[in-house]
Design a protein around this motif. Sequence first.
Motif, PDB file in Angstrom:
ATOM      1  N   LEU A 100       0.959  -1.357   0.061  1.00  0.00           N
ATOM      2  CA  LEU A 100      -0.010   0.043  -0.040  1.00  0.00           C
ATOM      3  C   LEU A 100       0.837   1.133  -0.155  1.00  0.00           C
ATOM      4  CD1 LEU A 100      -2.997  -1.098   2.548  1.00  0.00           C
ATOM      5  CD2 LEU A 100      -2.842  -1.238  -0.129  1.00  0.00           C
ATOM      6  N   ALA A 152       1.993   1.971  -3.370  1.00  0.00           N
ATOM      7  CA  ALA A 152       0.883   2.378  -4.265  1.00  0.00           C
ATOM      8  C   ALA A 152       0.470   3.617  -3.986  1.00  0.00           C
ATOM      9  CB  ALA A 152      -0.345   1.576  -4.013  1.00  0.00           C
ATOM     10  N   PHE A 153       0.555   4.294  -2.750  1.00  0.00           N
ATOM     11  CA  PHE A 153       0.194   5.792  -2.219  1.00  0.00           C
ATOM     12  C   PHE A 153       1.387   6.560  -2.689  1.00  0.00           C
ATOM     13  CE2 PHE A 153      -1.649   4.294   2.229  1.00  0.00           C
ATOM     14  CZ  PHE A 153      -2.823   3.884   1.342  1.00  0.00           C
ATOM     15  N   ARG A 171      -4.937  10.606   0.040  1.00  0.00           N
ATOM     16  CA  ARG A 171      -4.741   9.280   0.335  1.00  0.00           C
ATOM     17  C   ARG A 171      -5.761   8.499   1.011  1.00  0.00           C
ATOM     18  NH1 ARG A 171       1.505   9.615   2.693  1.00  0.00           N
ATOM     19  NH2 ARG A 171       2.485  10.218   0.704  1.00  0.00           N
ATOM     20  N   ALA A 177      -7.982   0.123  -0.353  1.00  0.00           N
ATOM     21  CA  ALA A 177      -6.647   0.045  -1.730  1.00  0.00           C
ATOM     22  C   ALA A 177      -6.998  -0.959  -2.549  1.00  0.00           C
ATOM     23  CB  ALA A 177      -5.552  -0.276  -0.838  1.00  0.00           C
ATOM     24  N   ASN A 201      -5.900  -0.835  -6.194  1.00  0.00           N
ATOM     25  CA  ASN A 201      -5.252  -0.279  -7.383  1.00  0.00           C
ATOM     26  C   ASN A 201      -3.802  -0.872  -7.124  1.00  0.00           C
ATOM     27  OD1 ASN A 201      -6.776   0.482  -9.716  1.00  0.00           O
ATOM     28  ND2 ASN A 201      -6.808   2.538  -8.891  1.00  0.00           N
ATOM     29  N   GLN A 241      -2.141  -7.920  -8.824  1.00  0.00           N
ATOM     30  CA  GLN A 241      -1.059  -7.852  -8.228  1.00  0.00           C
ATOM     31  C   GLN A 241      -0.099  -8.814  -8.454  1.00  0.00           C
ATOM     32  OE1 GLN A 241      -3.881  -8.322  -6.125  1.00  0.00           O
ATOM     33  NE2 GLN A 241      -4.824  -6.210  -6.908  1.00  0.00           N
ATOM     34  N   ALA A 247       3.212   1.225 -10.028  1.00  0.00           N
ATOM     35  CA  ALA A 247       2.742   1.427  -8.628  1.00  0.00           C
ATOM     36  C   ALA A 247       3.349  -0.031  -7.774  1.00  0.00           C
ATOM     37  CB  ALA A 247       1.597   1.704  -8.103  1.00  0.00           C
ATOM     38  N   ALA A 250      -4.502   0.132 -13.727  1.00  0.00           N
ATOM     39  CA  ALA A 250      -5.376   0.502 -12.579  1.00  0.00           C
ATOM     40  C   ALA A 250      -6.921   1.137 -13.193  1.00  0.00           C
ATOM     41  CB  ALA A 250      -4.409   1.518 -11.755  1.00  0.00           C
ATOM     42  N   THR A 279      -4.906   6.898  -8.202  1.00  0.00           N
ATOM     43  CA  THR A 279      -5.160   6.618  -6.582  1.00  0.00           C
ATOM     44  C   THR A 279      -4.927   5.184  -6.397  1.00  0.00           C
ATOM     45  OG1 THR A 279      -7.444   5.887  -6.376  1.00  0.00           O
ATOM     46  CG2 THR A 279      -7.063   8.296  -6.622  1.00  0.00           C
ATOM     47  N   SER A 280      -4.555   4.810  -5.203  1.00  0.00           N
ATOM     48  CA  SER A 280      -4.588   3.461  -4.803  1.00  0.00           C
ATOM     49  C   SER A 280      -5.867   3.036  -4.353  1.00  0.00           C
ATOM     50  CB  SER A 280      -3.673   3.292  -3.624  1.00  0.00           C
ATOM     51  OG  SER A 280      -3.888   3.975  -2.444  1.00  0.00           O
ATOM     52  N   TRP A 315      -7.792  -8.261  -4.054  1.00  0.00           N
ATOM     53  CA  TRP A 315      -6.062  -7.942  -3.780  1.00  0.00           C
ATOM     54  C   TRP A 315      -5.482  -9.554  -3.364  1.00  0.00           C
ATOM     55  CZ3 TRP A 315      -3.631  -3.276  -4.174  1.00  0.00           C
ATOM     56  CH2 TRP A 315      -2.228  -3.230  -4.046  1.00  0.00           C
TER      57      TRP A 315
END
Length: 476
Positions: A24, A27-28, A36, A42, A44, A48, A300, A312, A330-331, A353
């Motif tokens: 995360l 990703a952020f 955020r 989360a 995005n 994975q 990301a 994403a 964004t995540s 995820w």
Amino acid sequence: MTAARPSPAPRTRFVRAVTWTVSLLLAFAVVPAAVRPTAARADNPIVQHVYTADPAPLVYNGRVYLYTGHDEDGSTYFTMKDWRVWSSADMVNWTDHGSPLSLATFSWASSDAWAGQAVQRNGRFYWYVPVKNRATGRMAIGVAVSDSPTGPFRDALGHPLVENGEIDPTVFIDDDGQAYLYWGNPNLWYVRLNADMTSYSGSATRIPLTTAGFGTRTGDPDRPTLYEEGPWVYRRNGLYYLVFAAKCCSEFIAYSTAPGPTGPWTYRGTVMPTQGSSFTNHPGIVDFKGGSYFFYHNGALPGGGGFTRSVAVERFSYNADGTIPTIGMTSAGAPQVGTLDPYVRQEAETIAWGSGIETEPAGEGGRDVGWIDDGDFVKVKGVAFGTGASSFTARVSSGSVGGTVELRLGSPSGTLVGRCDVPNTGGWQAWTSVTCPVSGATGTQDLFLRFTGGSGYLLNMDWWRFTPRTTAAAPR
């Protein structure tokens, strides 16, 4: 004693080496601090366990099918050998359908499985992709066909559809039934496809790249406009949109509009500014279940970058005048559309995820989640348990000592509502079903299937399903 399972053929191993929190945080890194999201939201990038790039969404029969490229692990170039397909009914839980199309599909292709798009017409699915022609050494556009959105696909022609050394095909079918193929870098071309979708009428036409039509680029006299590559064409409310990757490098996403499918085009501005740890980007826009969605890629994920990208998605709303707003990465991703029904069979490879897992072809058909170590998990978002579940059943296998599937709510360490033990089944594709009681799974929750056990690979999972709790009839 069962022999130890070999490591997977070079596939994405980075996720196994990082924790949920680290994923995360990375990703952020592409999100301004002011927006955020919380960790629980989360979603995005949407995949994975492999690197994905160049998204091309297709809405069909109540699902979004997403066609992507596949960056090889550790790549230092656009090393791409196949394409992947994913699908979702809710924009957050994505099913991995594997790779139904690769360079090997085209006997005349040598390399470079780059950005393409699939469209549906007359019950068939046509996937247009750029590959290098072995005979000429130039990039060409091939077309593959299938009776299913998830393949398998076959080469429709046995030779290129068009070839002029340029890339990134996109296809648009207008309301009058006329289909257009667009492609190009450094130029922008189109042809009118015939109804068979595998031939065209007339010759390729080059769209004039004017600054009025595609914006002004500075510092490069050979390319006076912002147009770079990756066109995406569609029609909305009688207006034609051409969204494209602009001004390498690093690229941003821009767009132009026109009164007709071939122009004249007017530049409208930025859709997504440069951001996201990848020097390329690639747009894909669809409407689905009342919302508009913008797909793109970035770098990301752990190990991500310009040659190891990840797809994403963001939900957006058009402005009142039909213009596209500026969209940031964004995540958090797109909000869920509806919920997931746990009381019907759900494929284990349907994931919001995943941490540590891989997917592979399953011996009983479809795909399974495998290469599972202690502590790995799968998140499934928005599971509608209603008044409650009484038990959980999963189709599993193990060529080792097995392990345990923990059913947790809210997070990988959240409320434990059930535990299913998985024994050694005699092989990694020797399948059996296991069932365990469940208590406390009510309402709509994010479900985490957390895998625990000893060292080494533990088990595979093909599918799962909950059984609802029955309510005794009220006395008369």
